[in-house]
Design an enzyme around this catalytic site. Structure first.
Site, PDB file in Angstrom:
ATOM      1  N   GLY A 126      54.194  48.338 117.209  1.00 16.77           N
ATOM      2  CA  GLY A 126      53.027  48.041 117.869  1.00 16.77           C
ATOM      3  C   GLY A 126      53.156  46.936 119.077  1.00 16.77           C
ATOM      4  CE1 TYR A 127      56.541  44.099 118.596  1.00 15.12           C
ATOM      5  CE2 TYR A 127      58.266  43.959 120.294  1.00 15.12           C
ATOM      6  CZ  TYR A 127      57.812  43.479 119.023  1.00 15.12           C
ATOM      7  OH  TYR A 127      58.333  42.799 118.279  1.00 15.12           O
ATOM      8  CB  SER A 128      53.647  49.335 124.935  1.00 13.58           C
ATOM      9  OG  SER A 128      54.840  49.130 125.267  1.00 13.58           O
ATOM     10  CB  SER A 160      58.039  56.235 118.688  1.00 16.02           C
ATOM     11  OG  SER A 160      58.246  56.271 120.000  1.00 16.02           O
ATOM     12  CD  GLU A 243      63.198  48.255 121.322  1.00 16.82           C
ATOM     13  OE1 GLU A 243      62.419  49.245 121.595  1.00 16.82           O
ATOM     14  OE2 GLU A 243      62.422  47.365 121.354  1.00 16.82           O
ATOM     15  CG  ASN A 378      66.531  49.584 133.004  1.00 21.38           C
ATOM     16  OD1 ASN A 378      66.222  49.636 131.929  1.00 21.38           O
ATOM     17  ND2 ASN A 378      67.433  50.743 133.544  1.00 21.38           N
ATOM     18  CD  GLU A 379      62.183  48.929 137.294  1.00 20.81           C
ATOM     19  OE1 GLU A 379      62.280  49.919 138.002  1.00 20.81           O
ATOM     20  OE2 GLU A 379      61.870  49.180 136.064  1.00 20.81           O
TER      21      GLU A 379
END
Length: 392
Positions: A126-128, A160, A243, A378-379
């Site tokens: 549970g991050y984003s 996910s 990760e 990636n940014e």
């Protein structure tokens, strides 16, 4: 760097191959491809690894790890991918497990680590959030303390396998004072708690692996907090380093590239195999050279980790190049499939289509567009490198 394996390492490779030949079978693979049997099949496979003692190659031996060297881990991962065998679900073994044994209390280690190793507990991350993806520190899911409990309200997204999960590890805001990063805590939350709702998200590849998770007055014991209150950002950064290193996916890229070569040798273009076309050869060579360079970078990072040092900016570099390489291989596979990848799902069987890789090429390409976003876009990774290496 000496890239030759020692006799002992070659013997270990033979041992790994023998185990995969015995433990992995077509019936298990078929169950993994069916959404109805997917969860049970994953647990079955991971328990076979556990019984072999190979479920957690990166864990310290004292917590149930293998004690393998960096080279042994590399051999294992290469053989796994070459055989087309799926990796473990990462959220328990590769993500929250290392956080618990590094920063958790003795009680938390005793309570959670055995269930992770034995695949008795399925974890999700549970991050984003809908308003905090790449800028994770802007998360707004709040945890208000009431005595020995936190009351959690908010939502997480792109979670996910939340539909299967028993537990979720979450970053939550416990303070709004100071820098955004300073008011975040790391909580372990039982997915069966009242007030949790899982909303499915069907992605463009026509699969259901993603979800939104809502928290409405969810009560979580303070005992389920990892480490200190408001210090969760420190633990999250350690998890993300592991990760991002795993996201590189070099071994899987090598397997898919080998499949592309085999298929290109059979595909006729202009009266000759596509593998003989100079333009296709050039593109194939470019990807293969870049992949080889990435593999050596991964080996250097693994050697650093084996020496007892945490992966630093190198993990961001691996994440950037690894996901870009995954997309390059997927694009090459799509080019090979050509018109055949445009057939709608279930419209034709692989036998009718004549190109069994067409549907798989389309699906992996579609889902693969997210590879440069998940795990920290990636940014953002480039900003991390600039700060860590260049001091900007």
């Amino acid at each position: 760097m000496d890239t030759r394996f020692t006799p002992e390492e070659n013997a270990f490779r033979d041992e790994v191959r023998a185990f995969f030949d015995q433990a992995w079978d077509a019936e298990l693979q078929a169950r993994l491809q069916d959404q109805e049997t997917f969860k049970d099949a994953v647990i079955d496979w991971q328990r076979r690894l556990y019984e072999q003692g190979w479920i957690a190659p990166n864990w310290p031996r004292e917590y149930g790890g293998t004690g393998w060297t960096a080279t042994q881990k590399y051999i294992y991962e290469t053989e796994r991918s070459s055989a087309g065998i799926r990796d473990v679900i990462p959220f328990g073994i590769n993500m929250v497990g290392p956080v618990i044994y590094t920063f958790g209390s003795d009680e938390q280690k005793q309570r959670f680590l055995p269930g992770i190793l034995k695949s008795e507990d399925w974890w999700c991350q549970g991050y984003s959030e809908p308003g905090a993806g790449s800028d994770l520190a802007s998360l707004k899911t709040r945890a208000e303390r009431e005595g020995d409990e936190y009351v959690v309200n908010g939502a997480k997204i792109w979670t996910s396998y939340a539909q299967y999960a028993d537990w979720i590890f979450c970053l939550v805001r416990t303070s709004s004072e100071g820098k955004k990063q300073d008011g975040i805590s790391f909580l372990l939350i039982d997915m069966n708690s009242p007030g949790i709702k899982v909303n499915p998200i069907h992605s463009i590849d026509n699969h259901h692996s993603l979800n939104e998770v809502e928290f409405n007055d969810v009560r979580v014991p303070v005992a389920n907090r990892i480490g200190e209150e408001n210090k969760g950002w420190t633990y999250a950064k350690a998890l993300l380093a592991h990760e991002r290193t795993a996201i590189a996916g070099v071994a899987d890229c090598k397997r898919i590239l080998a499949e592309v070569k085999r298929s290109a040798a059979l595909e006729v273009n202009g009266g000759r195999p596509l593998i003989e076309d100079p333009l296709f050869q050039q593109r194939l060579s470019d990807v293969e050279i870049e992949l080889m360079a990435l593999e050596f970078t991964e080996l250097r990072v693994l050697a650093t980790v084996a020496a007892g040092h945490a992966p630093g900016a190198e993990s961001s570099l691996l994440k950037i190049r690894g996901t870009e390489m995954q997309q390059s291989v997927q694009e090459l596979r799509m080019e090979l499939a050509a018109y055949y990848q445009g057939v709608l799902p279930n419209a034709l069987t692989p036998e009718q289509l004549g190109h069994e890789f067409g549907s798989a090429a389309r699906q992996s390409y579609m889902y693969g567009r997210a590879a440069t976003i998940y795990g920290g876009s990636n940014e953002i990774q480039k900003n991390i490198i600039a700060k860590a290496v260049l001091g900007l």
